[in-house]
Scaffold this motif. Sequence first.
Motif, PDB file in Angstrom:
ATOM      1  N   HIS A  97       0.817  -1.222   0.000  1.00 46.99           N
ATOM      2  CA  HIS A  97       0.000   0.000   0.000  1.00 46.99           C
ATOM      3  C   HIS A  97       0.848   1.268   0.000  1.00 46.99           C
ATOM      4  CE1 HIS A  97      -2.893  -2.880   2.124  1.00 46.99           C
ATOM      5  NE2 HIS A  97      -3.243  -2.788   0.871  1.00 46.99           N
ATOM      6  N   HIS A  98       2.043   1.197   0.603  1.00 46.62           N
ATOM      7  CA  HIS A  98       2.866   2.399   0.735  1.00 46.62           C
ATOM      8  C   HIS A  98       4.289   2.221   0.212  1.00 46.62           C
ATOM      9  CE1 HIS A  98      -0.217   2.612   3.986  1.00 46.62           C
ATOM     10  NE2 HIS A  98      -0.324   3.836   3.535  1.00 46.62           N
ATOM     11  N   CYS A 137       4.695   2.145   7.729  1.00 46.38           N
ATOM     12  CA  CYS A 137       3.592   3.060   7.406  1.00 46.38           C
ATOM     13  C   CYS A 137       2.787   3.405   8.656  1.00 46.38           C
ATOM     14  CB  CYS A 137       2.704   2.485   6.300  1.00 46.38           C
ATOM     15  SG  CYS A 137       2.080   0.839   6.632  1.00 46.38           S
TER      16      CYS A 137
END
Length: 201
Positions: free
Chosen positions: A88-89, A158
Amino acid sequence: MFSSKKKQISPSGIMVQDAVREFFVQLGEDPDRNGLKETPKRFEVAIKYLLGGYDRSLEKENKLFENLSSYNGIISLRNIDFFSLCEHHLLPFFGYVHIAYIPSPKHVLGISKLSRAVDIYARRLQDQETLGTQIAEALMKVGHARGAAVYIEGKHFCNIARGVEKKMSIMTTCVYKGEFEKSEEYRKQFMNIISSREIPS
Ligand code: ZN
């Protein structure tokens, strides 16, 4: 995805090093200044290493041994360290995987294959839930296990270095397959194994 012969990071033909240079330009940095000029090359080497799991499979690296004593208890390996990248990051998450499996009457897995299974799936773009599921499914399918349990403790950059910035937070996930799904007794034994361990420093 990343074979050593191919330099492309995607089918669109964007080269890793060009993409990193362009990123520096977008940041307002000079990609040719001393500190940065070799960075795209170094990044390409580093990211190919960190995502090297795409070129590997447990099927190819697995070696089964005969279950000579017809052992039918739990076999576990604790504190297997892993390092992965959150999909996701694109930020690191890392920690420990604790694995247990119940072998088939015919075969047991070589102990190093449990660590290999972790590396093969951790060195891809991942989320922690999927990582645990893929390891457990590989033990069932490739290792012909009767049951598999995978408990992961992960620290996520994250969550630590951005967003809510909770530096001490540890995410835990637990996946059960086969006999572990069916039997509360096996799950209890697994949890005892996990909770009696020494915390690695
Ligand atoms: Zn993330």
